[in-house]
Design an enzyme around this catalytic site. Structure first.
Site, PDB file in Angstrom:
ATOM      1  N   ASP A   1      28.618  15.462  16.901  1.00 28.48           N
ATOM      2  CA  ASP A   1      30.265  15.638  16.657  1.00 28.48           C
ATOM      3  C   ASP A   1      31.117  14.603  16.509  1.00 28.48           C
ATOM      4  O   ASP A   1      30.179  13.532  16.480  1.00 28.48           O
ATOM      5  CB  ASP A   1      30.962  16.133  18.532  1.00 28.48           C
ATOM      6  CG  ASP A   1      29.888  17.750  18.590  1.00 28.48           C
ATOM      7  OD1 ASP A   1      29.836  18.592  17.439  1.00 28.48           O
ATOM      8  OD2 ASP A   1      30.118  18.174  19.870  1.00 28.48           O
TER       9      ASP A   1
ATOM     10  N   TYR B   1      19.991  12.161  24.891  1.00 28.84           N
ATOM     11  CA  TYR B   1      21.237  12.423  24.916  1.00 28.84           C
ATOM     12  C   TYR B   1      21.671  11.200  26.045  1.00 28.84           C
ATOM     13  O   TYR B   1      20.594  11.639  27.769  1.00 28.84           O
ATOM     14  CB  TYR B   1      22.197  13.386  24.838  1.00 28.84           C
ATOM     15  CG  TYR B   1      21.922  13.751  23.917  1.00 28.84           C
ATOM     16  CD1 TYR B   1      23.569  13.099  22.408  1.00 28.84           C
ATOM     17  CD2 TYR B   1      21.675  14.934  22.860  1.00 28.84           C
ATOM     18  CE1 TYR B   1      23.393  14.067  21.298  1.00 28.84           C
ATOM     19  CE2 TYR B   1      21.506  15.344  22.204  1.00 28.84           C
ATOM     20  CZ  TYR B   1      22.713  14.796  21.312  1.00 28.84           C
ATOM     21  OH  TYR B   1      22.862  15.670  19.523  1.00 28.84           O
TER      22      TYR B   1
END
Length: 282
Positions: free
Chosen positions: A61, A119
Site C-alpha cells: 500500500d 512482513y
C-alpha cells in the site's frame, strides 16, 4: 536503448527490489500517482525501447516499504539476466534499488510461485520523537505496551483461518482464508517488532491486525475479546489501522528461489533500528 537490429532472445528475469515507500502511492501502477511498478517499468522501457509489464509478488500500500520485494518481467535482447539489476538501477530514482536479478524459467511467476510473504511492523515507544526512525515506525507513546500480551494474542492465528475481520474493503479477492505460518512479537529497546509470515495476505490485513494488537498491549482490549473478534469475523469492530510507514515487506519465499541468501533483509533492520545508537544519542 538496445539496437533493434540485434537478434532478439526472450528471457524471464526475476528481480529483488528494495524501496522506501514514503513517497510512493503503493506498488501497483495507478493513473496520476507515483508507484514503484511504474518507475521500474519506465526504466526498463528506456532500456528496451518498448513497454514491458512487471509482475510483483505483493501489492504494498501507499507508504509501505519493502526490503526484498520480488518481481519478474519478460525481456527481449542480449543483456544477461544477472546484469539487469545494475542496468535498471542506472535509470531509477534514489528511493528504489534493484538488489539482484536472475534468470528464471518461463513458468516461474513472482506472485503465483511464491510459498510465503513475510512482513514486519515496527512500533517506536519512547516519549520523545526521533526523526531518524519516524519514517520507518509508528511512534506510539500514549500508553505502555505489553509485548508479551501482544505475542499471546498472535499465537492463536497460526494455521489456516478465515480472517475477514482484518480485510479492508476494496479488495477483489473472493475469499478471506489465510494460512499463517509464523508470528512473532518482541521488544528491542524502544522498538516493538511484529513479524507475520503467511501464504498470502488480505488487503490491509497487517495494519488492521497491528492496530488491534496495540489495543491488547495497552490494556484496552482483552486477549479473549481479541480472539473472539477475529474468530467470529466481527469486522465492524476493527476500526483503526496502524500507520503505513511502520510496515515493511521483508521477504518473499519460493521453493526454487533463484537468488543467494545475501539478498535478504537480515542486516537492514539492525542498521535502521539500532538500539545502541539510540541509547547513546540520549
Amino acid at each position: 536503448m538496445l539496437d533493434s537490429h540485434q537478434p532478439k532472445q526472450t528471457q524471464r528475469v526475476a528481480l529483488v527490489v528494495q524501496y522506501l515507500g514514503t513517497h510512493f502511492h503503493g506498488w501497483q501502477r495507478q493513473k496520476q500517482h507515483r508507484t514503484v511498478q511504474e518507475e521500474i517499468e519506465t526504466a526498463i522501457a528506456k532500456i528496451l525501447g518498448h513497454h514491458v509489464t512487471l509482475h510483483g509478488a505483493g501489492r504494498t500500500d501507499s507508504g509501505v516499504h519493502a526490503a526484498a520485494q520480488v518481481a519478474h518481467f519478460d525481456a527481449t535482447g542480449l543483456i544477461p539476466a544477472h546484469k539487469w539489476a545494475s542496468v535498471i538501477n542506472s535509470y531509477l530514482p534514489k528511493d528504489i534499488l534493484i538488489k539482484a536479478s536472475a534468470a528464471v524459467g518461463d513458468r516461474w511467476h513472482a506472485r503465483f510461485s511464491a510459498a510465503y510473504r513475510r512482513y514486519r511492523y515496527t512500533i517506536y515507544t519512547e516519549d520523545r520523537p526521533n526523526l531518524f526512525v519516524t519514517p520507518f515506525s509508528w511512534h506510539y507513546y500514549y500508553a505502555p505496551l505489553d509485548e508479551s500480551l501482544m505475542q499471546a494474542a498472535l499465537k492463536p492465528l497460526m494455521g489456516k483461518h478465515h480472517l475477514a475481520a482484518f480485510h479492508r474493503a476494496g479488495s477483489k479477492r473472493s475469499h478471506s482464508w489465510v494460512e499463517v505460518q509464523a508470528v512473532e512479537c518482541h521488544r528491542s529497546g524502544p522498538f516493538i517488532h511484529i513479524e507475520i509470515q503467511a501464504d498470502g495476505f488480505l488487503y490491509g490485513m497487517v495494519r488492521l491486525l497491528v492496530g488491534m494488537l496495540v489495543q491488547v498491549g495497552s490494556g484496552q482490549r482483552t486477549l479473549a475479546n481479541f480472539t473472539e473478534l477475529w474468530k467470529e469475523q466481527r469486522r465492524e469492530e476493527v476500526k483503526h489501522a496502524a500507520p503505513s510507514q511502520g510496515l515493511c515487506l521483508l521477504r518473499v519465499g519460493y521453493p526454487d528461489f533463484p537468488f543467494t541468501p545475501d539478498v535478504w533483509y537480515d542486516t537492514m533492520p539492525k542498521l535502521v533500528f539500532s538500539q545502541e545508537s539510540l541509547v547513546n544519542s540520549h
